[in-house]
Structure formats: C-alpha cells, structure tokens
Design an enzyme around this catalytic site. Structure first.
Site, PDB file in Angstrom:
ATOM      1  N   CYS A   1      82.647  67.891   8.359  1.00 42.07           N
ATOM      2  CA  CYS A   1      82.072  66.878   9.250  1.00 42.07           C
ATOM      3  C   CYS A   1      80.548  66.872   9.222  1.00 42.07           C
ATOM      4  O   CYS A   1      79.925  65.814   9.375  1.00 42.07           O
ATOM      5  CB  CYS A   1      82.573  67.066  10.683  1.00 42.07           C
ATOM      6  SG  CYS A   1      82.298  68.709  11.382  1.00 42.07           S
TER       7      CYS A   1
ATOM      8  N   HIS B   1      82.485  70.550  15.698  1.00 37.66           N
ATOM      9  CA  HIS B   1      82.598  69.167  15.235  1.00 37.66           C
ATOM     10  C   HIS B   1      81.199  68.559  15.272  1.00 37.66           C
ATOM     11  O   HIS B   1      80.319  69.048  16.001  1.00 37.66           O
ATOM     12  CB  HIS B   1      83.559  68.373  16.118  1.00 37.66           C
ATOM     13  CG  HIS B   1      83.914  67.027  15.559  1.00 37.66           C
ATOM     14  ND1 HIS B   1      84.301  66.848  14.250  1.00 37.66           N
ATOM     15  CD2 HIS B   1      83.926  65.780  16.132  1.00 37.66           C
ATOM     16  CE1 HIS B   1      84.543  65.565  14.030  1.00 37.66           C
ATOM     17  NE2 HIS B   1      84.317  64.899  15.144  1.00 37.66           N
TER      18      HIS B   1
ATOM     19  N   ASP C   1      81.963  58.560  14.922  1.00 35.27           N
ATOM     20  CA  ASP C   1      82.789  59.741  14.640  1.00 35.27           C
ATOM     21  C   ASP C   1      83.855  59.322  13.633  1.00 35.27           C
ATOM     22  O   ASP C   1      84.851  58.680  13.986  1.00 35.27           O
ATOM     23  CB  ASP C   1      83.430  60.261  15.927  1.00 35.27           C
ATOM     24  CG  ASP C   1      84.273  61.512  15.708  1.00 35.27           C
ATOM     25  OD1 ASP C   1      84.391  61.960  14.544  1.00 35.27           O
ATOM     26  OD2 ASP C   1      84.817  62.046  16.693  1.00 35.27           O
TER      27      ASP C   1
END
Length: 213
Positions: A13, A69, A86
């Site tokens: 990520c 994250h 996201d």
C-alpha cells in the site's frame, strides 16, 4: 475516477499510494506539486489495526486486521469535504473524509486498547522526496518474497536513502500530538519529514485545521 486507472500491488500500500500521488499530480487532479495531498499511515504499537470495507477481507462487512495501511487525503477547495483515496477500499473512489471515517475507521465501534489506531500525516511533497523502500520487509529470513513485489523499480529517496519504511509505520501513543489545533502542530505537518502522529479521534479535526492553512 476509475480505481483501475491506478497502479495496485496487493500488500504494498505504501508504494501504491506513492504512485497514486504522482498520478494525481500528473493528471491534474491534484496540484502539480501535490500541495493539496497528504499521505496518512495508519498503524499502532502492536501493528494490528482493524479497518472495514477493505477488498482483501473475506468477511461480508469487509473488516480486516492490517499491520499498517496507507491512504491519501486530498484537501478540496470551496468548502467541499476532503477526499480519501484508498485503492484497497470497497467504498466509492475517492470517498468524502467524513463517510470514510464513519465506514472504515468506525470510531463508534468499541475496540480493545490494543487495536486503537494512530495516524501519521505526512505532506505529500515531502513524502515524495523522502520516502524509500527496497521491500526488505516483504522477504523472509531466507530472502524469499512473502508477497510478490511490484513490477516497477524500488523507490529511492532524493538523498539516496534506499529504505526508511519503518520510520513511517512505527508510532506510539506517547508520540502522538495532544492538541491538533495548536499552530506549531499544524505548521509541523508542512515541514517535518515524518509529519505528525495523531490519535484516531483527531483525524477529521486535524485535516480540517490544516485545510485552513
């Protein structure tokens, strides 16, 4: 925006968001220098954070326990709600910050203290210059990949640093800001290499405060 237009490698990520910020700037969706973008690392001391509506989840509510994250928040003009980018979320892309917090962070959901989340907010222009990853965190003790790496080259910081991911994901309650409305705190996010660390109930207020800068 169609999420398929953005690069996505599962479990990477931080690199996905790095490339997302660059594409938003290049495509004119964000300021050319990324001055309206903020990279947000989500983690805690235990490296176990629950987030909802995540595509990688096998549950109907989309909840998953990540070690960390990374998302991007864009400050918008004209009083509109900040937007959350996201790539791993099943929510609209991008999502208004308020609804993202409500549906993904779910602050009303009572968690054990070990699962309370912290947020490191870093100004995108600084992040794009300073972040580096050689993906060593995705190799086991024998040097084998735990998860397949992205096809592109590793990210090297402008000063030649090859890996500093831990400097971004390591955070503690003791290091979190107590009052996000103080001017020096708001100024720090625009100057500090690693941004500032805030608690989960402060995220919306902090983004609102820096949007007034």
């Amino acid at each position: 925006m169609d999420v398929s237009h953005f690069h996505h490698t599962p479990f990477y990520c931080e690199e996905n968001v790095y490339l997302l910020c660059k594409k938003l700037c290049d495509d004119g969706v964000a300021n050319a220098q990324g001055s309206d973008l903020f990279v947000v690392f989500i983690s805690n001391e235990k490296k176990q954070i629950p987030l909802w509506n995540q595509k990688a989840s096998k549950r109907a509510d989309g909840v998953i326990l990540w070690d960390y994250h990374v998302i991007c928040i864009q400050i918008t003009q004209g009083g509109s709600s900040p937007l959350v980018w996201d790539i791993d979320s099943s929510l609209p892309f991008p999502s208004p910050l308020t609804s993202y917090v409500s549906e993904t962070i779910r602050p009303s959901f009572q968690l054990f203290s070990d699962f309370n989340r912290l947020f490191r907010v870093v100004h995108a222009p600084i992040f794009l210059c300073c972040f580096a990853s050689d993906r060593r965190h995705m190799k086991d003790s024998d040097g084998n990949w735990i998860e397949e790496p992205p096809p592109h080259e590793t990210i090297i910081a402008e000063d030649g640093t090859v890996h500093n991911l831990n400097e971004y994901i390591n955070m503690s309650v003791a290091g979190a800001i107590a009052d996000v409305t103080i001017s020096s705190v708001k100024d720090a996010v625009f100057s500090e290499k690693h941004g500032v660390v805030i608690k989960e109930n402060q995220l919306e207020e902090f983004i609102y405060q820096i949007s007034l800068q």
